[in-house]
Every structure is written in C-alpha cells, then in structure tokens.
Design an enzyme around this catalytic site. Structure first.
Site, mmCIF file in Angstrom:
data_model
loop_
_atom_site.group_PDB
_atom_site.id
_atom_site.type_symbol
_atom_site.label_atom_id
_atom_site.label_comp_id
_atom_site.label_asym_id
_atom_site.label_seq_id
_atom_site.Cartn_x
_atom_site.Cartn_y
_atom_site.Cartn_z
ATOM 1 N N THR A 158 22.823 1.670 17.073
ATOM 2 C CA THR A 158 21.347 2.302 17.034
ATOM 3 C C THR A 158 20.931 2.445 18.434
ATOM 4 O O THR A 158 20.811 1.388 19.315
ATOM 5 C CB THR A 158 20.430 1.503 16.217
ATOM 6 N N MET B 111 12.321 8.177 22.925
ATOM 7 C CA MET B 111 12.351 7.496 21.465
ATOM 8 C C MET B 111 12.098 6.220 21.276
ATOM 9 O O MET B 111 12.116 5.107 22.407
ATOM 10 C CB MET B 111 13.537 7.848 20.958
ATOM 11 N N GLY B 112 12.097 5.484 20.303
ATOM 12 C CA GLY B 112 11.776 4.008 19.819
ATOM 13 C C GLY B 112 10.516 4.310 18.819
ATOM 14 O O GLY B 112 9.489 3.762 19.470
ATOM 15 N N ARG B 113 10.896 4.105 17.718
ATOM 16 C CA ARG B 113 9.610 4.411 16.648
ATOM 17 C C ARG B 113 9.001 2.930 16.916
ATOM 18 O O ARG B 113 7.715 2.943 16.537
ATOM 19 C CB ARG B 113 10.237 4.510 15.299
ATOM 20 N N LEU C 210 18.004 15.113 23.640
ATOM 21 C CA LEU C 210 18.468 15.009 24.979
ATOM 22 C C LEU C 210 19.224 13.683 25.426
ATOM 23 O O LEU C 210 20.175 13.330 26.077
ATOM 24 C CB LEU C 210 17.802 15.651 25.935
ATOM 25 N N GLN C 211 18.264 12.555 25.032
ATOM 26 C CA GLN C 211 18.529 11.221 25.517
ATOM 27 C C GLN C 211 19.620 10.531 24.688
ATOM 28 O O GLN C 211 20.642 9.985 25.239
ATOM 29 C CB GLN C 211 17.211 10.426 25.536
ATOM 30 N N ASP D 51 18.006 2.562 19.004
ATOM 31 C CA ASP D 51 16.712 1.664 18.910
ATOM 32 C C ASP D 51 17.004 0.116 19.562
ATOM 33 O O ASP D 51 16.134 -0.481 19.579
ATOM 34 C CB ASP D 51 16.158 1.628 17.769
ATOM 35 N N GLY E 162 20.865 8.451 12.710
ATOM 36 C CA GLY E 162 20.806 9.285 13.981
ATOM 37 C C GLY E 162 22.118 9.024 14.709
ATOM 38 O O GLY E 162 22.462 7.857 14.967
#
Lengths: 418, 418
Positions: free
Chosen positions: B142, B190-192, B296-297, B144, B13
């Site tokens: 990342t 986000m942030g799985r 968008l983020q 994340d 990503g």
C-alpha cells in the site's frame, strides 16, 4: 581584439534544461579568456540588467558550473517581463546599453522564447544606432516548442519525455484497475497555443494504450469526444485522455474557464482535466481519475531527455562561438538531417525572422479525426525523447546545484522600471 | 508432501512495485517445483478467483516474469472488491474454497492492504472450519504505508521518492520565477487518512526549500495556514505547499470532495490543491501554480526507490518461503534494525493483528506547529527513498512488460458475485 565581458540572462518560464544552456555558455566563454572576460548573469533575467543587479559567474567553481548541466530551474532567476517597443519605452533599452557599457559588456546572450528573441533583436539594433558595439545572440528555450526555423527548442524534448513516460505509467495503472474501478484517466499538460506537448502523450499508442488527445489546434467538440471515449472504453475497457491546457471551445473559451460545480454546488476551480473528467462521468458514468502535471513536467530533470540536454548545452556553446565569430542578431538552431537514425546539425537563424513568430503543430501531425498523432508526428517526436541523462543522487534525492550568485558591485545610479 | 498449486492475486490500488512482489512470489515458487506446481493468478484480483477466471503464470517465460520487477501497475489486473463478513456472505468464501479445491490450490498469496489482509485471514479460518487445507499468506502492499506492525509497506518508498523529487524540482522552478511571477506552488498528494506521503514532501526542507505541509492528521486552520505562507513568502520570496488529499476541516469535511464514492464507500477525493491555491491568491494576492499528481505518483516506476523495489521483491519471496515452512495466516514484514546505515530484516506478523488496523503517523513525526516533519520522521523516511532502480528504455520510453495472461480452463459452473 579587446577582452570584453558577456551578459547572460534567462527569460520566461524555466525548463529542466535551461541551465544546461547556461552551462554551455559559461564553459565555452571560460575557454576563451583572451576574448571574453567574465560572464555576468542577470539576477532574475533582464530585470537584473535594468537594475544593474549582475551576478559574477566568474566566482563559481568549475564544478558548480558543470553541475548546471544536470540542474533544473533557472540558476540565476528568470522573469516574466517583456520590454515594450523601442518607441514606447526607449529609456529601458538605453538603460541596458548604459549598464552594459559600465561593465564592459560586449556580448549579450539571452536565453528564452519568442519575446526574448524580440528583445534581443531590438538590443542589437539599438546598439548599432547608439554606436555601442554589442553582439546580441539569442539562445532558444521553450517547452512550448513554438519558435520558428529551429527544428525543436531545448526544454521541449524533456517535457515530451516526461509526458510520454507519465502517460504510459498512469495508463497501465488504469488498465489494472478498470474491471471494478477507474476506467478513464485524464492528464492535463501544458501548451497554451500549440499542442506539441499534448502530442507527446500520443506516443504511448505504440504500446497499445488507447489515448484521446485534446489539442489546442482542434476546437473542442464534446459530443464527438464523448463518443470517442465511449468507443475506446467499450473496446479496451479503459482509456486515457491527454488534455492540453490550451484546449478550447470553438468560440475560443478555454475548457478550464468553464464554470462547473461539484456535488456540493461549489465552483470547481481551474484545470481542464477535472472539467473533462466530470463531463465523462456525467455522460458515460465511468469512474475517473485526473492529474494536472503543471510545473512537475517542465522541472522534471530526473527524467530529462539526453537528446534535449545535449542540444541545450550545444546551443549555449554555439551561441558563444557565434559571438566570437563576430555574428550579431542571430540564434543558433537545430537543423534536422534525418529522423532515424536521428541526425542534426547546428544552424543559425536571423533574429528578425524569429522574433514574435509562433510555430504551430502542422495539421498533418494530427490525425484526420483530431484525436491522435500521425506517423509523421511520431517520427518527429521520437528522436527528441531519446536517451536518459540522470542526475547524481545523494540520500535518495537528486544532487542539484544552487549557485552562490555573488553580486557585481554597482557603478550606476538606481533605475526605476516602467 | 504433495505438490499443490498456488493462487496469487493483487488487490486494491496498484503501485509501481506490486509487480516486483509478484515477481518474488512466482520466481520463488518456480524454484520449488517439488512443492508448488503452478502459480495461478486471479484476473482482476479476487474477482478472478470468484469467477474461476485464473491466469496460468506457468506459460509466461522466465524473462517476462523477471521483467515484472521493473514494471509498474498490476500485471494480472487488480480490483476494488471487499468481501463482506463471513456471516453476511459465506457463499463467496465457500466459492473461493471450491475454486481452489477444483484447481488443487493449497497456497493463497494475497497482495494488498488492510482490507485484503482481512480477506486473507478469513480464508485461512474458513479453510480450517471447512476442513480444506489452505495456507493463506498476505503480501503487504500500500502506498499509504498504513499497515500495522511492518515498519513500512512496499509501494510507499517509491511514492515518497516521487513526491520528494517532484517537490524539490517544482520548488526550484518557483524559486526561479518568484521575482515577477509564481510565488506559491501547491502540490496535492495521495494519503486519505495518514500523512505519510505528504510527509515525504518535507524532505526537501534539508535543501533550504520553504515548505508547508497540510497533513490529514492536523485539522485545517485557514488563518494559521495563510499566516505561515505569508511569513515564508516574505522571508524566502516563495514557498511550496504539499497538501494531502486527506486534509480536512475540524468537522471532518475534506478540503475537496467530489461527491463520488468508491466501491468501499470512501469518498473519491481530488482537487484540494486548487482550493488551497485559490485561498492563498484571495488572501495574500500571490500568483500561484498547482499540480495534482494523482496516479502519476503511484505509477512512477521510472523513479522508484531501489530500497522499495528490493523489499517488494523480498516480501513476495518470503511469503512463498513462509508457505513452504508450513505457516498460515501470516504476513511477512519489514523490521527495521537501524536508520543509518539502514538495516532491516524480514519478520512475520499474524494476520489477525494486521487486518483492518490503520497505522497513522506518530504525532512526534509532525512538528509541534503542524507544518513540517521532525528529525525523527526524517530519519524514518530517508532510508525508504534510497537508491534508484531504473527500468530499461527503448525508443525513449521505459520497457514495461505486458504478460500474455493465458486463461486456465474452467472446471466449475459460473458464479454470480453478490
């Protein structure tokens, strides 16, 4: 002339620049202490006037009032409350007059959309028939850009800028990912009845981004839509869909109301974007991502349009000047003189011509096939997103003001709204 | 020493600052023409290397390369493609070596997260066992923020800033509307697996905003959540919920699963916000709005953190310097020296310690009750969102560069990926 107080209230959905209008009203009023005493704001809009819950803006510092120009949301609180017709609920209008009388209020500034223009107009009529002199001036505000007469509405330009910038950024992201991953990105934007906001997403086509717009003005045609997405993905490798929350089927049913289920059989809840994305996935097999901007778009003061901020302030300022000129039942407007370089002047519109009239996108702003915007639309939109007007930052976050909002002592008995 | 070419690829990503790292790599390499010939970029990441589809960055102007610093997305295309283990798919690794050999590539810069650190490490091992000298340097990236050893990952600070700013703005909007309308606003981020991004929403609590965070680290407990929302709405009149896409039930089921999986077999998520909002509506009756920020983020270069942009550039720059110093199988890292005033230095980590290790939020970054962040977390996050680094604008939109991406003539037969 006697010194009279002013009443100011914010109505309906707030925007990233409605406080800039408040700033224009209050700063201008403060420059005329011989004519305007104190600006009282309604706490939570017109409800504050009905409840005699007034805020004394005179107790806020000049710095705090100036900071309203860069602060999103409604500094005094807003409300969704539409007064009924004079015939059906005369006592609410009379209550407003009583409250205004009790606090020597001779100027009524109402900052809102079509409904509040209507309330503002009725107040001006009633004050005449009740023999209480009140000058009612409407300050336009609506991200939906659907007020008549004025060329645009404060709040819209900033949402348009947010949508155009976000659509550009997310589309570039998808373009990077399309070889092995996401090929279709769907962004849902506001605009229940008019496609002004969705149209702003079309501005990124100038940068070579393939975009399909789903307007409320064009009844949704799934096979044609899927064929269009398919063609764009085949040619460009990816595409972006901007879907208006007001996009609907020919029978009037909103896309978002369509009860789709996820892989586990759970009903998918709300949102036109996930419905559209799922439809693309099922028909074309493309990997998708979707976003719903919701309040983020109308609150995004961090990326407000400088043109919009300036106009929001000027319309607030002009509203006070109109009152001082003795005008009543009017709304200051934006009159466009030229597209490029952009020129406009502030005009006025009579409130009876504004109230309860919605302005839709002209059909010639939408391409013949219904998927994009025309050059005419582009020329209309571009000036409205010009310029950046960044707030100050501290500790990584914007410095937005929260006012003290001191209450004005009450003078009247309590009142129950209908 | 001989002049060798370099290979650079973007993986996974993309972010709003991965191109700033590319800028750091290419600009630094260009300052050492005696050691580094041309930087070849992989078109669509490592797939470009496998297909011998290389981009000649030497044909881009200095201005275009400089503009990468302010351009979001992946300028050369990225991919979600994880090479299998050496044992299972040795021919792909060998193909990479062949391509590198054919184009005199002695430096391998791989810009990505944990999976690409693993690939990078394997390439360094294989080049040794195959007797082909290759220096493999990983450039961390990342949103994340889940790579080990480095204090933070480029991409994260900008997403954190976007989430904090957006949460603040939307919360102020809801506060304005709460008297008669929306009382609960839900934003999905986000942030799985790790709650770093959701934690950024907690920064607005400093401004008096009532926020409930739903972390992936804390199993979802609906009754406790609803009681918390109820208490906040009763006290403040409104509240904001920041829900991580990775928030899940005690049995591991995500709050929202769409049932689709990405190339790595991870479930594709999205839609936790509407589920949570509906739950609040049904249990407490509050009017709600929800947003899903999605791409968008991570694409929001318009509100990138200046700290993040600077670090992204510096880590790209340092990667090249490490290669020139003869290092192999390492990743430049951020080593924090002090929180306030923020100080850091660039360190290095061996790739075998980085590959395939996820860094979770420390439990003491989350409040004991699980709904908010601790002061320790706040001290960690605040420096990462400091500073604004605005792109230039033209015609109301950011000026983002699209490179020409000229292909390098192929020298090898075609290759089929597994």
């Amino acid at each position: 002339m006697p010194t009279l107080n002013a009443f100011y209230a914010q109505s309906g959905g707030v925007t990233s620049v409605i406080n800039a209008s408040a700033c224009g009203v209050i700063e201008t009023a403060r420059r005329h202490p011989d004519r305007i005493g104190t600006v009282y704001a309604g706490r939570n809009g017109i409800l504050g006037a009905l409840a005699e819950d007034l805020i004394d803006t005179g107790r806020e510092s000049a710095e705090a009032i100036a900071a309203l120009r860069t602060t999103p949301s409604g500094a005094f609180g807003s409300c969704r409350y539409k007064l009924k017709s004079l015939e059906k609920n005369r006592r609410e209008y009379e209550r407003l007059i009583e409250v205004f009388k009790a606090h020597d209020i001779g100027y009524f500034f109402y900052n809102g959309g079509g409904d509040s223009a209507d309330t503002c107009f009725k107040m001006s009529q009633l004050s005449q028939s009740m023999g209480y002199p009140l000058q009612a001036i409407h300050v336009p505000k609506t991200i939906d850009n659907d007020l008549p007469i004025t060329d645009c509405c404060p709040g819209f330009g900033s949402v348009a800028k947010y949508v155009a910038v976000s659509t550009l950024e997310a589309s570039m992201d998808v373009r990077s990912m399309a070889a092995t991953s996401t090929k279709v990105f769907v962004i849902e934007v506001m605009g229940r009845h008019a496609g002004w906001i969705a149209a702003a997403g079309g501005l990124v086509a100038d940068q070579g981004i393939p975009v399909v717009i789903l307007f409320p003005e064009i009844p949704f045609d799934p096979p044609a839509f899927l064929a269009r997405v398919d063609a764009l993905v085949k040619y460009h490798g990816y595409c972006t869909v901007v879907v208006s929350e007001g996009c609907h089927h020919p029978d009037g049913t909103f896309i978002a109301e369509q009860g789709t289920k996820d892989a586990f059989g759970h009903a998918q809840l709300g949102g036109a974007a996930p419905v559209v994305a799922q439809m693309v996935k099922e028909a074309l097999g493309h990997k998708f991502h979707w976003a719903v901007a919701d309040y983020l778009q109308r609150a995004a003061r961090h990326i407000a349009s400088a043109t919009d901020v300036k106009q929001a302030y000027e319309l607030g300022q002009r509203a006070v000047e109109l009152a001082l000129e003795g005008r009543n039942a009017v709304m200051p407007t934006i009159e466009r003189i030229a597209d490029e370089p952009y020129q406009y002047r502030i005009g006025t519109a009579p409130l009876d011509a504004v109230a309860n009239t919605e302005k839709f996108m002209p059909r010639d702003f939408i391409s013949e096939d219904g998927w994009s915007i025309t050059d005419k639309c582009r020329r209309y939109l571009l000036p409205l997103i010009q310029g950046e007007d960044y707030p100050a930052y501290s500790n990584g976050l914007p410095v937005y003001v929260t006012l003290e909002n001191h209450p004005v002592p009450k003078k009247l008995p309590a009142f129950e709204t209908a």
